[in-house]
Design an enzyme around this catalytic site. Sequence first.
Site, PDB file in Angstrom:
ATOM      1  N   HIS A   1      12.615   1.442   7.035  1.00  0.00           N
ATOM      2  CA  HIS A   1      11.935   2.355   7.983  1.00  0.00           C
ATOM      3  C   HIS A   1      12.965   3.042   8.887  1.00  0.00           C
ATOM      4  O   HIS A   1      12.893   4.255   9.116  1.00  0.00           O
ATOM      5  CB  HIS A   1      10.946   1.575   8.855  1.00  0.00           C
ATOM      6  CG  HIS A   1       9.622   1.324   8.193  1.00  0.00           C
ATOM      7  ND1 HIS A   1       8.961   2.293   7.464  1.00  0.00           N
ATOM      8  CD2 HIS A   1       8.816   0.232   8.180  1.00  0.00           C
ATOM      9  CE1 HIS A   1       7.821   1.789   7.015  1.00  0.00           C
ATOM     10  NE2 HIS A   1       7.705   0.542   7.430  1.00  0.00           N
TER      11      HIS A   1
ATOM     12  N   ASP B   1       4.570   3.027   4.782  1.00  0.00           N
ATOM     13  CA  ASP B   1       5.368   2.370   3.749  1.00  0.00           C
ATOM     14  C   ASP B   1       5.911   3.334   2.693  1.00  0.00           C
ATOM     15  O   ASP B   1       6.960   3.072   2.093  1.00  0.00           O
ATOM     16  CB  ASP B   1       4.561   1.254   3.080  1.00  0.00           C
ATOM     17  CG  ASP B   1       4.612  -0.019   3.913  1.00  0.00           C
ATOM     18  OD1 ASP B   1       5.195   0.027   5.016  1.00  0.00           O
ATOM     19  OD2 ASP B   1       4.069  -1.052   3.469  1.00  0.00           O
TER      20      ASP B   1
ATOM     21  N   ARG C   1     -14.841  13.191  13.622  1.00  0.00           N
ATOM     22  CA  ARG C   1     -13.406  13.368  13.372  1.00  0.00           C
ATOM     23  C   ARG C   1     -12.929  14.787  13.672  1.00  0.00           C
ATOM     24  O   ARG C   1     -13.513  15.754  13.205  1.00  0.00           O
ATOM     25  CB  ARG C   1     -13.083  12.964  11.930  1.00  0.00           C
ATOM     26  CG  ARG C   1     -13.212  11.449  11.795  1.00  0.00           C
ATOM     27  CD  ARG C   1     -13.112  10.994  10.393  1.00  0.00           C
ATOM     28  NE  ARG C   1     -11.843  11.379   9.795  1.00  0.00           N
ATOM     29  CZ  ARG C   1     -11.568  11.156   8.522  1.00  0.00           C
ATOM     30  NH1 ARG C   1     -12.452  10.568   7.761  1.00  0.00           N
ATOM     31  NH2 ARG C   1     -10.405  11.508   8.045  1.00  0.00           N
TER      32      ARG C   1
ATOM     33  N   HIS D   1       0.855  -1.177   0.000  1.00  0.00           N
ATOM     34  CA  HIS D   1       0.000   0.000   0.000  1.00  0.00           C
ATOM     35  C   HIS D   1       0.894   1.231   0.000  1.00  0.00           C
ATOM     36  O   HIS D   1       2.059   1.160   0.372  1.00  0.00           O
ATOM     37  CB  HIS D   1      -0.970   0.013   1.196  1.00  0.00           C
ATOM     38  CG  HIS D   1      -0.320  -0.256   2.512  1.00  0.00           C
ATOM     39  ND1 HIS D   1       0.195   0.742   3.288  1.00  0.00           N
ATOM     40  CD2 HIS D   1      -0.074  -1.405   3.175  1.00  0.00           C
ATOM     41  CE1 HIS D   1       0.708   0.215   4.380  1.00  0.00           C
ATOM     42  NE2 HIS D   1       0.570  -1.089   4.343  1.00  0.00           N
TER      43      HIS D   1
END
Lengths: 119, 580
Positions: free
Chosen positions: B129, B331, B445, B11
């Site tokens: 990472h 990612d 939210r 993704h």
Amino acid sequence: MDISQLMTRFGARLAHLPTHTKVLLTLATCVLLIELALRHFGPRSRVYSRWTRGIEAVGAVWTAVLLSIVYVVSVGPVSLFMTLTGKDLLDRTAGRDVTSWKAHDPNPLGPLAAARHQF
Amino acid sequence: MNVLGISCFYHDSAAALLRDGVVVAACQEERLSRKKHDSNFPSRAVKYVLKQAGVRAEQLDAVGFYDKPLLKFERMLSTYIATFPRSFGSFRKAMPVWIKEKLWVPSIIRRELRPYRGPILFAEHHMSHAASCFLVSPFEEAAILTVDGVGEWATASFGVGKGSDITLFKEIRFPHSLGLLYSAFTYYLGFKVNSAEYKVMGLAPYGKPVHFDRIMSDMVHLNEDGSFKLNMKYFSYDHGLTMTNGAFSEFFGGPPRKPETWMKEREFDIAASIQKVCEEVVLRMARYIHRETGLTRLCMAGGVALNCVANGRVIRETPFKELFVQPAAGDAGGSVGVAHYVYNTLGKQPRAPAWTHAYLGPEYDESEIREYLDGQGARYRVVSDEELVRETARLIAGRSVVGWFQGRMEFGPRALGGRSILADPRDAKMRDTLNMKIKFREGFRPFAPSVLADKASEWFEIDCDSPYMLLVAQVRDGKRCIPSVTHVDGSARLQTVTRETSPLYYDVIREFERLTGVPVIINTSFNVRGEPIVCTPHDAYLCFMRTNMDHLVLGHHLLDKKDQPPLREDVDWRTLFELD
């Protein structure tokens, strides 16, 4: 051997094939010819898009059949062996260990050589 | 030396280009393909970064890929074996993609980068990472913590970075994963996995962590050092096509919530509980890493590092004095990480100066913007810097909602003043207005504030910078006049803005302060629900016209919605973007 002799031998070979093989070969030839024709004469046509969807559906069925066989034949026996030997490749034991950190093993090839590989 | 970093096939695919150790450009594919979380090979992003750097594919010195596909494949096969025959569905779905695509990464890269003939190098997922946060941080030496769903086998790792070197010491391995645990709860709460985890974080303050003790005793076996094991009887992500199973539903007394259905106290409490679990794990990990390394600086990356509530607690409640979180911690940031790993660590090159901003994406000059607007028949005013600042701040103070499109697009999931929607935080109704009429998203939210860096500690309980909106802090008691950016628990996910990195944006907030006495504005991403953040003037104009935004600032072009002709050919945006 000239071309006519080659064709004759090829024809004779085909004639000796069992009927079901002949049917399958005819079918495959037709699919190939239709695909080539549509690709050449109407690559953006509705007919070609329907044809592609149909062929993809057939492909999906065959993929499922083949993968099912592969799964049962290859994954199954290894899994059975692992079960019999009491090994869990995923370490799912629920025991309360003091730590679950595992050492990060550096690649024995060294960083640069390891980076050239996908493993 | 030019190094291209690529992350893709899971993704948020992305590409980044380093020239002599400096990131010249980085971009997520979704921004260009307009497909949220696009996982395909980032052809458009690669094309963009090469163009931005002014190099052709054959001029690249190396290409880095952000993980090791064969190790990942080994993990997949091991999982299928360990979970036979329940893994059949997953096997059948995953194998064609592996056989067709994921096993052929070098060939795909060579095909896409033809005529490139140089080396293709692979880094471990968590090394990418680690490199993505440490090698761009301002620290010469620091501890590193990476936590995400899963890479090859590792789901979390820690180590130390010093100079250009990175050493990872330990890791936690699949299926025991904090990222996947959080995703399992995301799934159970009816949100999209690998996409809407931040919604769970936003939902948490509405509830009470009533399930915390039960989760910790039955589901997560957490050790003092932050390592843990999950009780896999509750999860099906290791073998199935869903994240949780019947035992999980039984544990919480009902099936997963159906997407888009009403949420009640039950969902709030579950969200609060998993958020508390996540924070507890991260805090214990951080304390342990501090004990092991003795260092006081920490770098974090991986999807879990986007959990800014946990990040805020790390800096407040652990012995670490300084924290750097990679702005593209997920990612996508792996592309930057692997490029730096190849150049600095493998190439033994010294590090470039630390990142001070994340404006690494495409930029459009005034003539391109004007040409586009003229083509649309749009009506606009071209204004000077001073007028732009004055007018934008005046509009915001007058309760207008302003689309703000300036300079280069941000790299990472947050809009940081390059592609933002700006509004007045003093208006209590603004949150509902933005949620319902502009963003078309769930009413619960919260919105995030941008605050002048020099005023941040005056308004929020924070004593460090948060330039990438990755820290949550409490709004100070005497400053609760900004209800639209204050969450129900009194917290805010803030971005501190400096003049050095965002001069125009800084000046707008400062002008807003001059008008209102408040050095804070609402900054939310320039998009609607399910849409990637806008990239081009075209994306911005369409988003502006399709929503109830009042004004749009494109470079130095100021547009008023009332003056605009209707879009010539329009479609309902809901048919274009899948809701996240």
